[in-house]
Design a protein around this motif. Structure first.
Motif, PDB file in Angstrom:
ATOM      1  N   SER A   4      42.131  86.158  81.176  1.00  0.00           N
ATOM      2  CA  SER A   4      42.054  85.014  81.365  1.00  0.00           C
ATOM      3  C   SER A   4      42.884  83.916  81.567  1.00  0.00           C
ATOM      4  CB  SER A   4      40.456  84.254  81.931  1.00  0.00           C
ATOM      5  OG  SER A   4      40.440  83.355  82.519  1.00  0.00           O
ATOM      6  N   VAL A   5      44.215  83.422  81.876  1.00  0.00           N
ATOM      7  CA  VAL A   5      44.601  83.046  81.029  1.00  0.00           C
ATOM      8  C   VAL A   5      45.722  82.101  81.871  1.00  0.00           C
ATOM      9  CG1 VAL A   5      47.847  83.450  79.991  1.00  0.00           C
ATOM     10  CG2 VAL A   5      45.888  85.397  80.563  1.00  0.00           C
ATOM     11  N   SER A   6      45.062  80.619  81.955  1.00  0.00           N
ATOM     12  CA  SER A   6      43.473  80.635  81.097  1.00  0.00           C
ATOM     13  C   SER A   6      42.938  78.923  81.791  1.00  0.00           C
ATOM     14  CB  SER A   6      44.105  80.477  79.858  1.00  0.00           C
ATOM     15  OG  SER A   6      43.394  79.654  78.961  1.00  0.00           O
ATOM     16  N   ARG A   7      41.675  79.423  82.137  1.00  0.00           N
ATOM     17  CA  ARG A   7      41.016  78.135  82.662  1.00  0.00           C
ATOM     18  C   ARG A   7      41.203  76.664  81.711  1.00  0.00           C
ATOM     19  NH1 ARG A   7      36.390  82.156  83.801  1.00  0.00           N
ATOM     20  NH2 ARG A   7      35.583  81.309  85.210  1.00  0.00           N
ATOM     21  N   ARG A   8      41.297  76.840  80.826  1.00  0.00           N
ATOM     22  CA  ARG A   8      41.975  75.726  79.590  1.00  0.00           C
ATOM     23  C   ARG A   8      43.088  75.638  79.923  1.00  0.00           C
ATOM     24  NH1 ARG A   8      39.421  79.331  75.153  1.00  0.00           N
ATOM     25  NH2 ARG A   8      36.802  79.953  75.707  1.00  0.00           N
ATOM     26  N   THR A   9      44.165  76.026  80.109  1.00  0.00           N
ATOM     27  CA  THR A   9      45.451  75.318  80.412  1.00  0.00           C
ATOM     28  C   THR A   9      45.857  75.957  80.639  1.00  0.00           C
ATOM     29  OG1 THR A   9      47.742  75.022  78.420  1.00  0.00           O
ATOM     30  CG2 THR A   9      46.491  77.121  77.660  1.00  0.00           C
ATOM     31  N   ASP A  10      47.276  75.511  81.095  1.00  0.00           N
ATOM     32  CA  ASP A  10      48.393  76.281  82.633  1.00  0.00           C
ATOM     33  C   ASP A  10      49.276  77.516  81.809  1.00  0.00           C
ATOM     34  OD1 ASP A  10      50.001  76.928  84.319  1.00  0.00           O
ATOM     35  OD2 ASP A  10      49.077  75.524  85.438  1.00  0.00           O
ATOM     36  N   ILE A  11      49.216  78.270  80.813  1.00  0.00           N
ATOM     37  CA  ILE A  11      50.031  79.211  80.307  1.00  0.00           C
ATOM     38  C   ILE A  11      51.461  79.459  81.252  1.00  0.00           C
ATOM     39  CG2 ILE A  11      50.611  81.314  79.093  1.00  0.00           C
ATOM     40  CD1 ILE A  11      47.661  81.045  77.988  1.00  0.00           C
ATOM     41  N   PRO A  12      51.144  79.944  82.596  1.00  0.00           N
ATOM     42  CA  PRO A  12      52.478  80.620  82.893  1.00  0.00           C
ATOM     43  C   PRO A  12      54.037  79.414  82.685  1.00  0.00           C
ATOM     44  CG  PRO A  12      50.149  80.831  84.229  1.00  0.00           C
ATOM     45  CD  PRO A  12      50.315  80.060  82.769  1.00  0.00           C
ATOM     46  N   ALA A  13      52.729  78.337  83.293  1.00  0.00           N
ATOM     47  CA  ALA A  13      53.926  76.414  83.593  1.00  0.00           C
ATOM     48  C   ALA A  13      54.149  76.412  82.087  1.00  0.00           C
ATOM     49  CB  ALA A  13      53.338  75.721  84.252  1.00  0.00           C
ATOM     50  N   CYS A  14      53.075  76.550  81.062  1.00  0.00           N
ATOM     51  CA  CYS A  14      53.657  75.762  79.461  1.00  0.00           C
ATOM     52  C   CYS A  14      54.392  76.718  78.472  1.00  0.00           C
ATOM     53  CB  CYS A  14      52.919  74.542  79.085  1.00  0.00           C
ATOM     54  SG  CYS A  14      52.210  73.984  80.668  1.00  0.00           S
ATOM     55  N   TYR A  15      53.420  77.603  78.837  1.00  0.00           N
ATOM     56  CA  TYR A  15      53.631  78.317  77.136  1.00  0.00           C
ATOM     57  C   TYR A  15      54.189  79.625  78.264  1.00  0.00           C
ATOM     58  CZ  TYR A  15      51.817  74.219  75.689  1.00  0.00           C
ATOM     59  OH  TYR A  15      50.837  73.009  74.815  1.00  0.00           O
ATOM     60  N   SER A  16      54.685  80.381  78.573  1.00  0.00           N
ATOM     61  CA  SER A  16      54.936  81.541  78.503  1.00  0.00           C
ATOM     62  C   SER A  16      55.618  82.284  78.107  1.00  0.00           C
ATOM     63  CB  SER A  16      56.363  81.492  80.231  1.00  0.00           C
ATOM     64  OG  SER A  16      57.504  80.841  80.539  1.00  0.00           O
ATOM     65  N   GLU A  17      56.899  82.112  77.386  1.00  0.00           N
ATOM     66  CA  GLU A  17      57.506  82.297  76.366  1.00  0.00           C
ATOM     67  C   GLU A  17      55.901  83.041  75.402  1.00  0.00           C
ATOM     68  OE1 GLU A  17      61.234  82.626  73.245  1.00  0.00           O
ATOM     69  OE2 GLU A  17      60.789  80.716  74.801  1.00  0.00           O
ATOM     70  N   TRP A  18      55.751  82.270  74.896  1.00  0.00           N
ATOM     71  CA  TRP A  18      54.595  83.011  74.105  1.00  0.00           C
ATOM     72  C   TRP A  18      53.709  83.160  74.112  1.00  0.00           C
ATOM     73  CZ3 TRP A  18      49.042  82.375  74.619  1.00  0.00           C
ATOM     74  CH2 TRP A  18      48.645  82.373  73.228  1.00  0.00           C
ATOM     75  N   PHE A  19      52.443  83.586  75.261  1.00  0.00           N
ATOM     76  CA  PHE A  19      52.678  84.378  76.182  1.00  0.00           C
ATOM     77  C   PHE A  19      53.123  85.661  75.698  1.00  0.00           C
ATOM     78  CE2 PHE A  19      50.736  86.858  79.324  1.00  0.00           C
ATOM     79  CZ  PHE A  19      49.528  87.295  79.208  1.00  0.00           C
ATOM     80  N   MET A  20      53.786  86.109  76.231  1.00  0.00           N
ATOM     81  CA  MET A  20      54.869  87.197  76.137  1.00  0.00           C
ATOM     82  C   MET A  20      54.523  88.108  74.673  1.00  0.00           C
ATOM     83  SD  MET A  20      55.120  87.837  79.379  1.00  0.00           S
ATOM     84  CE  MET A  20      55.551  89.467  79.280  1.00  0.00           C
ATOM     85  N   ASN A  21      55.706  86.663  74.304  1.00  0.00           N
ATOM     86  CA  ASN A  21      55.306  87.724  72.848  1.00  0.00           C
ATOM     87  C   ASN A  21      53.771  88.362  72.120  1.00  0.00           C
ATOM     88  OD1 ASN A  21      57.816  86.391  72.852  1.00  0.00           O
ATOM     89  ND2 ASN A  21      57.669  84.649  71.459  1.00  0.00           N
ATOM     90  N   ARG A  22      52.385  87.192  72.925  1.00  0.00           N
ATOM     91  CA  ARG A  22      51.708  88.022  71.697  1.00  0.00           C
ATOM     92  C   ARG A  22      51.389  89.303  72.804  1.00  0.00           C
ATOM     93  NH1 ARG A  22      51.743  86.654  68.282  1.00  0.00           N
ATOM     94  NH2 ARG A  22      50.577  87.370  67.489  1.00  0.00           N
ATOM     95  N   LEU A  23      52.045  89.281  73.750  1.00  0.00           N
ATOM     96  CA  LEU A  23      51.916  90.498  74.115  1.00  0.00           C
ATOM     97  C   LEU A  23      52.423  91.409  74.135  1.00  0.00           C
ATOM     98  CD1 LEU A  23      51.549  89.988  78.410  1.00  0.00           C
ATOM     99  CD2 LEU A  23      49.635  90.442  77.027  1.00  0.00           C
ATOM    100  N   TYR A  24      53.815  91.326  72.971  1.00  0.00           N
ATOM    101  CA  TYR A  24      54.738  92.336  72.554  1.00  0.00           C
ATOM    102  C   TYR A  24      54.127  92.924  71.120  1.00  0.00           C
ATOM    103  CZ  TYR A  24      58.443  90.257  75.809  1.00  0.00           C
ATOM    104  OH  TYR A  24      58.794  90.624  77.167  1.00  0.00           O
ATOM    105  N   GLN A  25      53.473  91.627  70.501  1.00  0.00           N
ATOM    106  CA  GLN A  25      52.976  91.570  69.089  1.00  0.00           C
ATOM    107  C   GLN A  25      51.477  92.615  69.177  1.00  0.00           C
ATOM    108  OE1 GLN A  25      54.124  91.580  66.154  1.00  0.00           O
ATOM    109  NE2 GLN A  25      55.837  91.008  67.329  1.00  0.00           N
ATOM    110  N   GLY A  26      50.716  92.692  70.764  1.00  0.00           N
ATOM    111  CA  GLY A  26      49.439  92.895  71.181  1.00  0.00           C
ATOM    112  C   GLY A  26      48.285  92.510  71.082  1.00  0.00           C
TER     113      GLY A  26
END
Length: 300
Positions: A4-26
């Protein structure tokens, strides 16, 4: 695992680069909202994540991430909130004509079966009257009915974080009047309407109780059966299936006055801690005090 990405904050609108970096890091770290120094490490391998559920009011900044997600092998869907409110109520959301255009483009790219439109929450004031909601809802249905799977609605709940904003719960009569109008419009456009965490029985208007993270829809998207339990830690009326949320409270900058997840007096401090390369969103790990445990993830 359903992510879930995320009930607590809007990651696609505000933190897309951070999220993709987390996927790259695994992996990603996230704090337990009820116990500050308890930190979970969540593995993000496509082999473990059956589906990502994105929650957003603005996917425009995230559009260039979709092809990357596809290449990495992730399945995903969107809970896309689109209300008729202006910038007095949703202070940092683009104009709704741009948001509606984005949903239409997103639908062409990923398919309507992977987009749920949230008309949420329904609030009443001197401008957004019950009749105005019905009028605006029909206008939006006319533009969106070919681009979405179904609609989820809910009526405003008052929390300590949104109290004092001139908001109040709708009366039973107001709920019934809106449900009658929405049900008629949904039938006109062939759209199923479901409620989120509502105690009201609105079946007489063609509106059923539903789950935002819906087991049947997830299995349709994944193309297989999933062993899914009921979500815990949600409100009593919640029918959602289990998921793992990686968001952090008090980090969303959409500026919605009704928000239950962001205390705006704390937002600036959280945002100062943001680092697109951090393991944890808008935070830093204290390796002396924090207790980090690998969360036991399982294939569903």
């Amino acid at each position: 695992m359903i992510l879930s990405v995320s009930r607590r904050t809007d990651i696609p609108a505000c933190y897309s680069e951070w999220f993709m970096n987390r996927l790259y890091q695994g992996y990603v770290l996230t704090r337990n909202p009820m116990s500050f120094h308890q930190v979970s490490r969540i593995e993000l391998s496509p082999d473990l994540v059956e589906c990502i559920v994105f929650w957003t009011k603005n996917a425009i900044p995230f559009m260039n991430c979709l092809d990357k997600l596809n290449r990495m092998g992730y399945l995903y869907m969107f809970q896309y909130t689109i209300t008729p409110y202006d910038n007095a109520i949703e202070k940092n959301i683009p104009h709704k004509k741009d948001i509606i255009k984005n949903v239409q483009e997103l639908s062409k790219k990923i398919g309507r079966n992977r987009i749920v439109w949230r008309y949420d929450p329904i609030i009443i004031n001197n401008y957004y009257t019950v009749n105005r909601h019905i009028e605006l809802f029909e206008s939006m249905c006319a533009q969106l009915h070919m681009a979405i799977n179904h609609i989820v609605i809910s009526f405003i709940d008052i929390y300590h974080k949104n109290a004092g904003q001139g908001l109040s719960k709708l009366t039973a009569e107001e709920v019934k009047y809106i449900a009658q109008g929405f049900g008629r419009i949904g039938a006109k456009y062939g759209l199923t309407i479901k409620t989120c965490c509502e105690g009201y029985e609105l079946n007489d208007f063609g509106i059923v109780k539903g789950a935002c993270i819906d087991a049947d829809l997830l299995q349709e998207i994944c193309g297989c059966s999933l062993s899914l339990g009921k979500s815990t830690g949600q409100r009593k009326e919640c029918l959602c299936t289990e998921s793992v949320d990686i968001g952090i409270y008090n980090t969303c900058s959409n500026g919605c006055v009704y928000c239950y997840a962001t205390d705006y007096s704390r937002l600036e401090n959280k945002r100062r801690k943001f680092d697109k390369d951090s393991e944890i969103l808008c935070d830093k790990v204290d390796y002396e005090k924090d207790i980090i445990k690998v969360r036991n993830m399982k294939k569903l």
